[in-house]
Design an enzyme around this catalytic site. Structure first.
Site, PDB file in Angstrom:
ATOM      1  N   ARG A 144      -4.432  -6.952  36.571  1.00 47.42           N
ATOM      2  CA  ARG A 144      -3.613  -7.665  37.620  1.00 47.42           C
ATOM      3  C   ARG A 144      -2.759  -6.783  38.565  1.00 47.42           C
ATOM      4  O   ARG A 144      -2.288  -5.812  37.866  1.00 47.42           O
ATOM      5  CB  ARG A 144      -3.141  -9.027  36.954  1.00 47.42           C
ATOM      6  CG  ARG A 144      -3.894  -9.660  36.089  1.00 47.42           C
ATOM      7  CD  ARG A 144      -3.074 -11.051  35.685  1.00 47.42           C
ATOM      8  NE  ARG A 144      -3.907 -11.951  34.864  1.00 47.42           N
ATOM      9  CZ  ARG A 144      -4.002 -11.673  33.389  1.00 47.42           C
ATOM     10  NH1 ARG A 144      -3.204 -10.813  32.577  1.00 47.42           N
ATOM     11  NH2 ARG A 144      -4.906 -12.587  32.810  1.00 47.42           N
ATOM     12  N   LYS A 168       0.189 -11.898  31.457  1.00 46.00           N
ATOM     13  CA  LYS A 168       0.815 -13.224  31.385  1.00 46.00           C
ATOM     14  C   LYS A 168       1.382 -13.512  30.102  1.00 46.00           C
ATOM     15  O   LYS A 168       0.900 -13.397  29.059  1.00 46.00           O
ATOM     16  CB  LYS A 168      -0.319 -14.379  31.784  1.00 46.00           C
ATOM     17  CG  LYS A 168      -0.930 -14.110  33.126  1.00 46.00           C
ATOM     18  CD  LYS A 168      -1.811 -15.220  33.595  1.00 46.00           C
ATOM     19  CE  LYS A 168      -2.204 -15.263  35.060  1.00 46.00           C
ATOM     20  NZ  LYS A 168      -3.134 -16.346  35.488  1.00 46.00           N
ATOM     21  N   HIS A 239      -7.156  -8.649  43.629  1.00 45.66           N
ATOM     22  CA  HIS A 239      -7.853  -9.584  42.793  1.00 45.66           C
ATOM     23  C   HIS A 239      -9.439  -9.348  42.903  1.00 45.66           C
ATOM     24  O   HIS A 239      -9.976  -9.693  41.903  1.00 45.66           O
ATOM     25  CB  HIS A 239      -7.316 -10.970  42.988  1.00 45.66           C
ATOM     26  CG  HIS A 239      -7.560 -11.693  41.581  1.00 45.66           C
ATOM     27  ND1 HIS A 239      -6.381 -11.574  40.497  1.00 45.66           N
ATOM     28  CD2 HIS A 239      -8.212 -12.765  41.242  1.00 45.66           C
ATOM     29  CE1 HIS A 239      -6.792 -12.234  39.532  1.00 45.66           C
ATOM     30  NE2 HIS A 239      -7.903 -13.100  39.900  1.00 45.66           N
ATOM     31  N   ARG A 242     -10.322  -6.717  40.569  1.00 46.91           N
ATOM     32  CA  ARG A 242     -10.518  -7.388  39.356  1.00 46.91           C
ATOM     33  C   ARG A 242     -11.862  -7.910  39.159  1.00 46.91           C
ATOM     34  O   ARG A 242     -12.579  -7.741  37.928  1.00 46.91           O
ATOM     35  CB  ARG A 242      -9.441  -8.058  39.214  1.00 46.91           C
ATOM     36  CG  ARG A 242      -9.185  -8.921  37.595  1.00 46.91           C
ATOM     37  CD  ARG A 242      -7.971  -9.397  37.563  1.00 46.91           C
ATOM     38  NE  ARG A 242      -7.925 -10.499  36.242  1.00 46.91           N
ATOM     39  CZ  ARG A 242      -7.622 -10.100  35.057  1.00 46.91           C
ATOM     40  NH1 ARG A 242      -7.192  -9.007  34.832  1.00 46.91           N
ATOM     41  NH2 ARG A 242      -7.692 -11.328  34.259  1.00 46.91           N
ATOM     42  N   HIS A 265      -7.909 -12.394  29.192  1.00 49.34           N
ATOM     43  CA  HIS A 265      -8.105 -13.962  29.329  1.00 49.34           C
ATOM     44  C   HIS A 265      -7.658 -14.622  27.911  1.00 49.34           C
ATOM     45  O   HIS A 265      -8.028 -13.902  27.092  1.00 49.34           O
ATOM     46  CB  HIS A 265      -9.619 -14.131  29.703  1.00 49.34           C
ATOM     47  CG  HIS A 265      -9.668 -13.888  31.247  1.00 49.34           C
ATOM     48  ND1 HIS A 265     -11.378 -13.831  31.748  1.00 49.34           N
ATOM     49  CD2 HIS A 265      -9.204 -13.808  32.371  1.00 49.34           C
ATOM     50  CE1 HIS A 265     -11.132 -13.708  33.125  1.00 49.34           C
ATOM     51  NE2 HIS A 265      -9.616 -13.434  33.515  1.00 49.34           N
ATOM     52  N   TYR A 274     -17.923 -14.958  35.571  1.00 48.86           N
ATOM     53  CA  TYR A 274     -18.472 -13.771  36.352  1.00 48.86           C
ATOM     54  C   TYR A 274     -20.083 -13.448  35.889  1.00 48.86           C
ATOM     55  O   TYR A 274     -20.792 -12.751  36.588  1.00 48.86           O
ATOM     56  CB  TYR A 274     -17.851 -12.386  35.717  1.00 48.86           C
ATOM     57  CG  TYR A 274     -16.422 -12.172  36.162  1.00 48.86           C
ATOM     58  CD1 TYR A 274     -16.149 -12.142  37.401  1.00 48.86           C
ATOM     59  CD2 TYR A 274     -15.347 -12.639  35.375  1.00 48.86           C
ATOM     60  CE1 TYR A 274     -14.602 -12.126  38.081  1.00 48.86           C
ATOM     61  CE2 TYR A 274     -13.999 -12.574  35.790  1.00 48.86           C
ATOM     62  CZ  TYR A 274     -13.777 -12.434  36.869  1.00 48.86           C
ATOM     63  OH  TYR A 274     -12.677 -12.335  37.237  1.00 48.86           O
TER      64      TYR A 274
END
Length: 293
Positions: A144, A168, A239, A242, A265, A274
């Site tokens: 990210r 995150k 992004h 990514r 994730h 995806y």
């Protein structure tokens, strides 16, 4: 409202970007209550108030995705205050958010990325090497934006060929990179040391002209500048690189669980989006190649 924002910041350890997004959404709802409903107290809002606000947002042309985000902010806000016994009921429990249209993640084609790296488009100076490394890392690691600008010298293991990032909720993870990227990092750090000899040994590796940590908007401009040269897709952002990383990993047979771990994730569902890009690619190949398609 401030109690809830402090809870997000200090207990949930949410990013400043997330806290600010929640603050803006809650402030907008609070202003709606005062102007339209004559109710200055957000804790006294009802499910009918929330529905009315959603209808007003729809009439103003706000997208379903944005409305869903605002409703999510309200859900978290009232869950917190229900737990703290500041409200007797959670008015969002009976709220149904608008359905989202399925939108596949955009990505840059492999041949376009090859063109970018093979056409010698990056200047042969410090800024050019920095810009190349920024795009290379996005493309080969799927990290990210916040993770990239937070990389320090000590986070890079050139011997092992990996980089440590802070994702995150302050979760660390290790991402491998290729021998080719190792060479680019080595060359860049050599130039870095020549240009910023006075910087601390463990400073951020991506810096602006003044030697300070590079800021997000600058990285956006760098990525867009170079993607403009090779692709015409609508979005040309960090992004999107990514998305490109994940899509091309799947197209080349990578295990989806491995991609999930590399991307950081928390659930497989976030990674599975995806697979739709891969399926669309197979459909296109089928339609072009089969005589009865």
């Amino acid at each position: 409202m401030q109690k809830f924002l402090d809870y997000l910041r200090f207990e949930k350890r949410s990013s400043e970007h997330t806290v600010e997004a929640y603050r803006v959404d809650l402030q907008q709802f609070s202003e709606y209550l005062q102007v339209e409903e004559g109710n200055p107290d957000i804790l006294r809002a009802t499910s009918a108030d929330i529905r009315s606000w959603m209808i007003q947002l729809m009439e103003e042309g706000v997208t379903a995705r944005s409305i869903n985000r605002k409703v999510s902010a309200l859900r978290a806000f009232y869950r917190y205050h229900l737990k703290m016994k500041d409200v007797a009921v959670n008015p969002t429990e009976v709220i149904t958010a608008p359905k989202l249209s399925k939108r596949l993640p955009q990505f840059v084609e492999e041949r376009e990325m090859d063109t970018l790296f093979q056409a010698e488009l990056f200047p042969d100076d410090f800024e050019g090497k920095r810009d190349q490394l920024i795009i290379e890392l996005f493309y080969v690691t799927g990290m990210r934006l916040s993770e990239l600008i937070g990389i320090r010298r000590g986070d890079i293991d050139l011997y092992d060929g990996s980089v440590k990032v802070l994702g995150k909720r302050n979760k660390e993870r290790i991402i491998p990179f290729s021998p080719r990227v190792k060479v680019i990092i080595t060359d860049y750090l050599k130039l870095f040391d020549e240009k910023y000899a006075g910087n601390p040994k463990n400073s951020f590796i991506f810096v602006a002209q003044n030697g300070n940590k590079i800021y997000p908007k600058a990285v956006y401009r760098i990525v867009r500048k170079y993607l403009d040269l090779v692709t015409t897709i609508d979005k040309r952002s960090p992004h999107v690189l990514r998305h490109t990383f994940a899509t091309q990993m799947l197209n080349h047979g990578a295990d989806i669980n491995a991609i999930k771990e590399i991307l950081g994730h928390s659930s497989l569902a976030a990674t599975q989006v995806y697979t739709h890009n891969s399926i669309e690619k197979l459909k296109n190949i089928y339609n072009q190649a089969h005589p009865r398609a």
